[in-house]
Design a protein around this motif. Structure first.
Motif, PDB file in Angstrom:
ATOM      1  N   ARG A  84     -12.960 -28.569  52.756  1.00  0.00           N
ATOM      2  CA  ARG A  84     -13.934 -29.068  53.733  1.00  0.00           C
ATOM      3  C   ARG A  84     -14.360 -27.935  54.656  1.00  0.00           C
ATOM      4  N   ILE A  85     -15.616 -27.996  55.089  1.00  0.00           N
ATOM      5  CA  ILE A  85     -16.125 -27.002  56.036  1.00  0.00           C
ATOM      6  C   ILE A  85     -15.302 -27.056  57.314  1.00  0.00           C
ATOM      7  N   GLY A  86     -14.905 -25.876  57.814  1.00  0.00           N
ATOM      8  CA  GLY A  86     -14.137 -25.801  59.051  1.00  0.00           C
ATOM      9  C   GLY A  86     -12.639 -25.914  58.864  1.00  0.00           C
ATOM     10  N   GLN A  87     -12.210 -26.169  57.615  1.00  0.00           N
ATOM     11  CA  GLN A  87     -10.778 -26.314  57.342  1.00  0.00           C
ATOM     12  C   GLN A  87     -10.241 -24.983  56.815  1.00  0.00           C
ATOM     13  N   LYS A  88      -9.668 -24.191  57.689  1.00  0.00           N
ATOM     14  CA  LYS A  88      -9.142 -22.892  57.283  1.00  0.00           C
ATOM     15  C   LYS A  88      -7.863 -23.070  56.463  1.00  0.00           C
TER      16      LYS A  88
ATOM     17  N   ALA B 118     -17.695 -24.525  51.072  1.00  0.00           N
ATOM     18  CA  ALA B 118     -16.412 -24.980  51.616  1.00  0.00           C
ATOM     19  C   ALA B 118     -15.284 -24.066  51.164  1.00  0.00           C
ATOM     20  N   VAL B 119     -15.340 -23.599  49.916  1.00  0.00           N
ATOM     21  CA  VAL B 119     -14.311 -22.685  49.399  1.00  0.00           C
ATOM     22  C   VAL B 119     -14.364 -21.356  50.132  1.00  0.00           C
ATOM     23  N   VAL B 120     -15.565 -20.808  50.286  1.00  0.00           N
ATOM     24  CA  VAL B 120     -15.676 -19.499  50.934  1.00  0.00           C
ATOM     25  C   VAL B 120     -15.296 -19.585  52.409  1.00  0.00           C
ATOM     26  N   ASP B 121     -15.542 -20.734  53.027  1.00  0.00           N
ATOM     27  CA  ASP B 121     -15.171 -20.914  54.430  1.00  0.00           C
ATOM     28  C   ASP B 121     -13.655 -20.887  54.610  1.00  0.00           C
ATOM     29  N   MET B 122     -12.915 -21.337  53.597  1.00  0.00           N
ATOM     30  CA  MET B 122     -11.455 -21.354  53.673  1.00  0.00           C
ATOM     31  C   MET B 122     -10.857 -19.950  53.597  1.00  0.00           C
TER      32      MET B 122
ATOM     33  N   ASP C  82     -17.102 -18.215  60.774  1.00  0.00           N
ATOM     34  CA  ASP C  82     -17.282 -19.345  61.700  1.00  0.00           C
ATOM     35  C   ASP C  82     -18.716 -19.431  62.198  1.00  0.00           C
ATOM     36  N   GLN C  83     -19.308 -18.277  62.498  1.00  0.00           N
ATOM     37  CA  GLN C  83     -20.679 -18.258  63.001  1.00  0.00           C
ATOM     38  C   GLN C  83     -21.655 -18.800  61.954  1.00  0.00           C
ATOM     39  N   ILE C  84     -21.518 -18.358  60.698  1.00  0.00           N
ATOM     40  CA  ILE C  84     -22.425 -18.795  59.632  1.00  0.00           C
ATOM     41  C   ILE C  84     -22.279 -20.281  59.368  1.00  0.00           C
ATOM     42  N   MET C  85     -21.031 -20.763  59.348  1.00  0.00           N
ATOM     43  CA  MET C  85     -20.782 -22.162  58.988  1.00  0.00           C
ATOM     44  C   MET C  85     -21.118 -23.137  60.116  1.00  0.00           C
ATOM     45  N   GLN C  86     -20.829 -22.739  61.335  1.00  0.00           N
ATOM     46  CA  GLN C  86     -21.028 -23.666  62.461  1.00  0.00           C
ATOM     47  C   GLN C  86     -22.410 -23.534  63.109  1.00  0.00           C
ATOM     48  N   HIS C  87     -22.976 -22.321  63.098  1.00  0.00           N
ATOM     49  CA  HIS C  87     -24.261 -22.108  63.768  1.00  0.00           C
ATOM     50  C   HIS C  87     -25.185 -21.258  62.890  1.00  0.00           C
ATOM     51  N   PRO C  88     -25.572 -21.748  61.717  1.00  0.00           N
ATOM     52  CA  PRO C  88     -26.456 -20.955  60.852  1.00  0.00           C
ATOM     53  C   PRO C  88     -27.817 -20.745  61.499  1.00  0.00           C
ATOM     54  N   ALA C  89     -28.323 -19.521  61.399  1.00  0.00           N
ATOM     55  CA  ALA C  89     -29.598 -19.196  62.042  1.00  0.00           C
ATOM     56  C   ALA C  89     -30.784 -19.401  61.104  1.00  0.00           C
TER      57      ALA C  89
END
Length: 592
Positions: A291-295, A526-530, A550-557
């Motif tokens: 899941r996104i945000g799940q390190k 989700a995999v790359v975020d982990m 974290d920046q890319i996943m939570q606040h993409p520009a």
């Protein structure tokens, strides 16, 4: 859309098979899989793939069947249209009601013309790999028309009009022209649409979709799921979708059937399965979903988190690209194709850089260039201190031992005629670390144990290992020379979620212990975020966004990154409904 059933089809619809022990569908059920068991004859004796499976498929609904590889999902789906090899022995019943509701037949008792009329007319299959279904020497129009002809549509003009109509329905642009194209002239996502069109053209009551989105980008996957929803909502069909992706199930399923080792361990509506799972296996399956945000936190035997010994930001640069351009020369009067267009990035030692993007974005080409498998056309690319633009093999060869590569499909990257020991030892022998497989045997055993495979597996051949085991062996081979740099190209895309979770944990543990620099290529955010420290987003050969994970996943520009994130199905039915609405808003804004 009107059906194309013949008089013989109507005869079949009225022909009901009765049995005292097994019951045909009642009420609003389109199909009933009733006490189904399937065994296969092998040299080692019969193997039971499905054992006493029972579930129903209601009309105008999507039923998701989930479970790991080997759980019996595909065998169950193929049994519904009796698409099993001659070595299969079946018992029980598969009742299928005709679309007009006039009667039900036990498909397992059908043969010959009756079975052919059920296939395509009453139930149709969408296979996982469209290239294995589409014939490369015939146009897609001919292949769609073939099914219509087999079911009684004799008029050629009518068949062509129907083929064009169904291609338009599934979203193939300029269908009147492209109906005469060959399969190789379409993208992977378009080919999957064509296979769905072939299934829908006879207006069957049931669509069986076997892993229809497994190897697709998240954006294309979202389109295919919308198409299956269209089959339910506009065509009035029921859909049985087989997948190991719980996000897909949350996105599309009304009912869920959970299978494990040939048995149904749990079934219910989608919210009950996700929010109130009853079986331990279902809970483990849901817990393994990235899941996104799940390190990802890996712990040693004492329960302490496994961490890197150094801060990657303080480490020297292993890879540096400035204005990197890679061009493929055009053929047959076609212009050159620029796959990578002037990109800049760095990878530090001990860092994991995630590279994400759709197919054709240039991800794998970038990875191959770093590994010295693809020539650089312009700009600068320094790999472990060697300039790759114009490099001679003699200058780069000593560095090859410091670079490991983990491929997407270990089944095709391993030599099937060599044992696991021979495959893993190959780079050691090529680079002169050992003189033979026998000399390397103890070290290869250590490598296999490092990736949590028993030493006894050394003497097995690749086909004797499961997909997850092969990927672990592939990781052992990639790390055999203790590389300074590892390139992992979609290493978990085809794995079950539980197997994927174990491989990712192992990967993170080894990266922390060995400290290699890593380029991790994937389309699963989700995999790359982990795993990743930083993320680079590629689109059409260019870097559109680059920054801390974290920046890319939570606040993409960038809108493209937001579209990628919105396309990723969330393993939560309520959240996914909002997610899908957000995606449709982004797509509408993009087209405006």
């Amino acid at each position: 859309m009107a059906g194309t059933h013949s008089a013989k089809d109507n005869d079949l619809a009225e022909k009901a098979v009765k049995d005292d022990a097994l019951t045909p569908p009642t009420g609003d059920d389109l199909a009933v899989v009733d006490d189904l068991s399937v065994s296969f004859v092998t040299d080692a004796g019969p193997i039971k793939a499905v054992d006493g499976v029972h579930f129903t498929i209601p009309r105008r609904s999507v039923v998701g069947v989930v479970g790991e590889s080997g759980s019996g999902k595909s065998v169950t789906a193929r049994s519904i249209i009796k698409l099993l090899p001659e070595t299969a022995t079946t018992s029980g019943a598969v009742w299928l009601r005709s679309r007009d509701g006039k009667g039900a037949v036990d498909v397992l008792r059908l043969s010959g013309d009756d079975l052919r009329r059920v296939r395509g007319g009453e139930a149709a299959m969408v296979f996982q790999e469209p290239n294995s279904v589409l014939n490369p020497v015939y146009t897609i129009g001919w292949q769609i028309e073939e099914g219509l002809l087999a079911h009684g549509m004799k008029d050629r003009k009518e068949r062509r009009a129907k083929a064009i109509e169904i291609l338009e329905k599934v979203g193939i642009p300029d269908a009147a022209t492209r109906v005469d194209y060959y399969p190789h002239q379409f993208s992977g996502g378009q080919k999957q649409r064509i296979v769905i069109a072939m299934a829908l053209v006879l207006n069957p009551g049931l669509i069986l979709a076997d892993e229809p989105t497994t190897a697709l980008d998240v954006t294309v996957q979202a389109e295919i799921l919308d198409l299956l929803r269209l089959a339910r909502d506009e065509f009035g069909a029921s859909v049985l979708i087989i997948t190991h992706n719980m996000g897909v199930i949350a996105d599309i399923a009304d009912q869920v059937v959970v299978m494990y080792r040939g048995h149904v361990v749990e079934q219910g509506d989608v919210e009950q399965i996700f929010y109130h799972p009853q079986h331990d296996y279902t809970r483990r399956l849901l817990a393994a979903v990235p899941r996104i945000g799940q390190k990802l936190v890996v712990r040693d035997r004492e329960g302490r988190p496994v961490e890197r010994k150094v801060d990657w930001r303080t480490q020297p640069v292993a890879v540096e690209a400035k204005g990197l351009t890679i061009t493929y020369p055009g053929r047959l009067m076609q212009p050159d194709f620029t796959a990578v267009d002037g990109i800049d990035f760095t990878i530090h030692r001990s860092e994991v850089l995630g590279l994400v993007g759709e197919s054709g974005s240039g991800k794998s080409t970038t990875g191959r260039a770093i590994a010295g498998l693809q020539k650089v056309s312009g700009g600068s690319l320094k790999v472990l201190g060697v300039e790759m633009n114009g490099v001679k093999e003699r200058a780069f060869k000593p560095k090859r031992a410091e670079i490991g590569f983990v491929f997407q499909d270990p089944g095709s990257s391993f030599d099937p005629l060599m044992t696991i020991a021979e495959n893993v030892a190959e780079p050691l022998i090529v680079h002169g670390k050992y003189s033979s497989v026998a000399d390397a045997k103890d070290y290869v055993g250590d490598l296999l144990e490092m990736v949590q495979l028993p030493r006894a597996y050394m003497n097995r051949f690749p086909h004797e290992l499961s997909g997850g085991q092969r990927q672990r062996a592939s990781l052992a081979r990639g790390l055999a020379l203790k590389p300074s740099l590892l390139i992992a190209d979609e290493p978990t895309s085809a794995l079950d979620v539980s197997v994927q979770a174990k491989v990712l944990e192992l990967f993170k543990q080894l990266q922390a212990e060995i400290g290699f620099a890593c380029l991790f290529i994937t389309h699963d955010l989700a995999v790359v975020d982990m795993l990743a420290d930083r993320i680079m987003v590629m689109h059409q050969g260019r870097i559109v966004e680059h920054g801390d994970a974290d920046q890319i996943m939570q606040h993409p520009a960038e809108p493209y990154t937001r579209k990628l994130l919105a396309s990723l199905p969330v393993p939560d039915p309520r959240e996914q409904r909002e997610h899908r609405a957000q995606l449709h808003e982004l797509l509408a804004a993009e087209q405006a």
